[in-house]
Write a protein that holds these residues in place. Structure first.
Motif, PDB file in Angstrom:
ATOM      1  N   CYS A  78       0.840  -1.188   0.000  1.00 22.18           N
ATOM      2  CA  CYS A  78       0.000   0.000   0.000  1.00 22.18           C
ATOM      3  C   CYS A  78       0.884   1.250   0.000  1.00 22.18           C
ATOM      4  O   CYS A  78       2.072   1.192   0.335  1.00 22.18           O
ATOM      5  CB  CYS A  78      -0.917  -0.009   1.223  1.00 22.18           C
ATOM      6  N   SER A  80       2.292   4.880   1.241  1.00 25.89           N
ATOM      7  CA  SER A  80       2.621   5.434   2.555  1.00 25.89           C
ATOM      8  C   SER A  80       3.236   6.813   2.370  1.00 25.89           C
ATOM      9  O   SER A  80       3.477   7.238   1.240  1.00 25.89           O
ATOM     10  CB  SER A  80       3.615   4.511   3.275  1.00 25.89           C
ATOM     11  N   ASP A 145      -5.087   4.604   5.522  1.00 25.07           N
ATOM     12  CA  ASP A 145      -4.958   3.521   6.495  1.00 25.07           C
ATOM     13  C   ASP A 145      -4.628   2.214   5.785  1.00 25.07           C
ATOM     14  O   ASP A 145      -3.784   1.456   6.251  1.00 25.07           O
ATOM     15  CB  ASP A 145      -6.275   3.376   7.274  1.00 25.07           C
ATOM     16  N   HIS A 146      -5.325   1.965   4.673  1.00 28.55           N
ATOM     17  CA  HIS A 146      -5.054   0.761   3.889  1.00 28.55           C
ATOM     18  C   HIS A 146      -5.516   0.961   2.442  1.00 28.55           C
ATOM     19  O   HIS A 146      -6.191   1.927   2.122  1.00 28.55           O
ATOM     20  CB  HIS A 146      -5.702  -0.483   4.521  1.00 28.55           C
ATOM     21  N   CYS A 147      -5.135   0.004   1.604  1.00 24.93           N
ATOM     22  CA  CYS A 147      -5.487   0.025   0.180  1.00 24.93           C
ATOM     23  C   CYS A 147      -6.298  -1.213  -0.150  1.00 24.93           C
ATOM     24  O   CYS A 147      -6.143  -2.263   0.479  1.00 24.93           O
ATOM     25  CB  CYS A 147      -4.230   0.009  -0.689  1.00 24.93           C
ATOM     26  N   GLU A 148      -7.151  -1.075  -1.150  1.00 26.36           N
ATOM     27  CA  GLU A 148      -7.921  -2.203  -1.655  1.00 26.36           C
ATOM     28  C   GLU A 148      -7.769  -2.232  -3.172  1.00 26.36           C
ATOM     29  O   GLU A 148      -7.734  -1.181  -3.820  1.00 26.36           O
ATOM     30  CB  GLU A 148      -9.407  -2.049  -1.305  1.00 26.36           C
TER      31      GLU A 148
END
Length: 157
Positions: A78, A80, A145-148
């Protein structure tokens, strides 16, 4: 060296443009020696006539190019603050090289989606390649916060 003779005395209308060579050996008859036998007993000669080149024929029953199958996509890393790119691995299941598009969803800690971003990558036949997809709004990279990523990489063409 052969004697070329007086070219001014030659009337171009009297010449066969495909046979007689006024400057060469009269026994040659305008043929070109390719050094390979053509099946005749003359040692492999070939007479070239302009406008009569052989062209491969096309078949009217030939099938249209098959469409590409979609590939698969897997999130490797992901984005950053230190590296504002998501890294995605794309696999090509096709027997020929293809161009694939992947879309990455960047999600903040509250579960809200930041702007999606897409990347394109050319992948060799039956192989894999990685693509780095930049965060669409680099000013908000610290909110991620996060990746999809969808597990399908869309084939183009």
């Amino acid at each position: 060296m052969s004697d070329l003779g007086d070219s001014a005395s030659i009337d171009p209308d009297d010449l066969d443009p495909y046979g007689d060579d006024p400057y060469g050996d009269p026994s040659d008859s305008g043929a070109y020696d390719l050094g390979a036998s053509t099946g005749g007993g003359d040692g492999g000669t070939y007479r070239s006539r302009p406008g009569t080149r052989s062209h491969p024929t096309t078949s009217s029953s030939g099938s249209a190019a098959r469409s590409m199958k979609d590939g698969t996509a897997e999130l490797i890393r992901c984005a950053s603050k230190d590296d504002p790119y998501a890294t995605v691995e794309v696999r090509n299941p096709n027997g020929r090289e293809g161009l694939f598009t992947v879309t990455v969803r960047f999600v903040d800690e509250d579960g809200l989606h930041l702007p999606d971003a897409s990347g394109r990558v050319s992948v060799p036949a039956m192989d894999e390649a990685t693509v780095r997809v930049p965060v669409a709004d680099s000013g908000r990279v610290d909110e991620i916060d996060h990746c999809e990523v969808d597990d399908r990489a869309t084939a183009e063409g």
